[in-house]
Design an enzyme around this catalytic site. Sequence first.
Site, mmCIF file in Angstrom:
data_model
loop_
_atom_site.group_PDB
_atom_site.id
_atom_site.type_symbol
_atom_site.label_atom_id
_atom_site.label_comp_id
_atom_site.label_asym_id
_atom_site.label_seq_id
_atom_site.Cartn_x
_atom_site.Cartn_y
_atom_site.Cartn_z
ATOM 1 N N SER B 119 0.804 -1.211 0.000
ATOM 2 C CA SER B 119 0.000 0.000 0.000
ATOM 3 C C SER B 119 0.840 1.266 0.000
ATOM 4 O O SER B 119 0.295 2.349 -0.060
ATOM 5 C CB SER B 119 -0.929 0.022 1.206
ATOM 6 O OG SER B 119 -0.180 -0.084 2.385
ATOM 7 N N HIS B 158 1.652 3.914 7.175
ATOM 8 C CA HIS B 158 1.048 4.810 6.191
ATOM 9 C C HIS B 158 1.453 6.240 6.480
ATOM 10 O O HIS B 158 2.078 6.543 7.483
ATOM 11 C CB HIS B 158 -0.487 4.686 6.226
ATOM 12 C CG HIS B 158 -0.993 3.485 5.500
ATOM 13 N ND1 HIS B 158 -2.277 3.037 5.631
ATOM 14 C CD2 HIS B 158 -0.406 2.654 4.618
ATOM 15 C CE1 HIS B 158 -2.436 1.963 4.868
ATOM 16 N NE2 HIS B 158 -1.304 1.718 4.252
ATOM 17 N N ASP B 185 -7.641 5.870 5.417
ATOM 18 C CA ASP B 185 -7.609 4.652 6.213
ATOM 19 C C ASP B 185 -8.806 4.463 7.123
ATOM 20 O O ASP B 185 -8.768 3.586 7.981
ATOM 21 C CB ASP B 185 -6.349 4.654 7.090
ATOM 22 C CG ASP B 185 -5.115 4.393 6.272
ATOM 23 O OD1 ASP B 185 -4.018 4.606 6.793
ATOM 24 O OD2 ASP B 185 -5.260 3.976 5.114
#
Lengths: 167, 242
Positions: B119, B158, B185
């Site tokens: 990701s 992230h 998210d």
Amino acid sequence: MHSFGYRANALLTFALTILAFMCAIASFSDNFSNQTPSAQIQILNINWFQEEPHGNDEVSLTLNITADLQSLFTWNTKQVFAFVAAEYKTSKNSLNQVSLWDAIIPEKEHAKFWIQISNKYPFIDKGHNLRGKDFNLTLHWHVMPKTGKMLADKIVMSGYRLPDAYR
Amino acid sequence: MSFVNRFSDSGKTPWSNQLNRAFITRPSLTLRVLSSPPPLLRLKQGWCLLSELSRRESESQKMGLVGETIDSIKSIQIRQHLTQAISLGMIVTSALIIWKALMCVTGSESPVVVVLSGSMEPGFKRGDILFLHMSKDPIRAGEIVVFNVDGRDIPIVHRVIKVHERENTGEVDVLTKGDNNYGDDRLLYAEGQQWLHRHHIMGRAVGFLPYVGWVTIIMTEKPIIKYILIGALGLLVITSKD
């Protein structure tokens, strides 16, 4: 002492040590690059400005972004991640940062660009504080190396203001 | 030692003769004892006496219980096995010491993490290692953070895209998104959770090494390889001569 196992072990250890040393040197060499990026952002239009059903303000803008980030690229750079964030202060929150647009720049040739776009991510406040708000638009960049230490910096552009009433 | 050599060639001499010879040579031993030699010499003499005794026992073919136990004690080589066990223990403990020291220096619960998903591509690919650091500095947009969601045991790496920091308390609401993901998210957070707070965040990524994490991924996904590797290493340490 001279069996195949010992020799293979010594060779592997030496190879790994040299590799780790090279990665450290590559990362260290990034400190010596001279970096002079530049950017300009213009708000072309406020598309709409309203209150969400849940009670938060939301605004949609069209931005014109010009930037030259070519000097950030060194031989140890894998990509540069650039994003534009709106920063402002409210009575309850000392700092709010909302990212409006981002891009991944994989190569030096793509680092000088001009783009006209409406904001990729919704500009939503926690509350009703956006009417008549002064805010800064900041271009952040994050240099991600092929190996080693990552570097992040920004250019702050101030003087932007939202309208006083919903549209 | 002269009196030992005298007995080494006497495979066929009767026991009584040997005993007489032992008595004959004893005065020299006594003389030396009376002049009080240093303790090490006495120890060496004692050891030689012991080896002489055992040799007598085996040569006379009266392998009594005493002779057998003396032989087996001498053949254990306690010192060598103890050294091997201690060096194995040292290897394991020094790895543990380095890990704990890293935890202290970086201020994070896990100072090194492996990227498991795609990701954050093309920046971080699956199999890269990230070095984390946690400081009291406020969390700002653009930082790459590693956080734990309540109820999930695998931490997520992230980038922070939204920050709302409160005035007096310094508490912060944070929203994250993976670079390669389309949406933010919120789908990954717990039920009803809209924002991350400081206590969810384990550290900021400050550096990375490519490809090195594949070893950990392979060992986690196919645990049989981990057992084979540890078994082979243990075997190597035990059977090596030094």
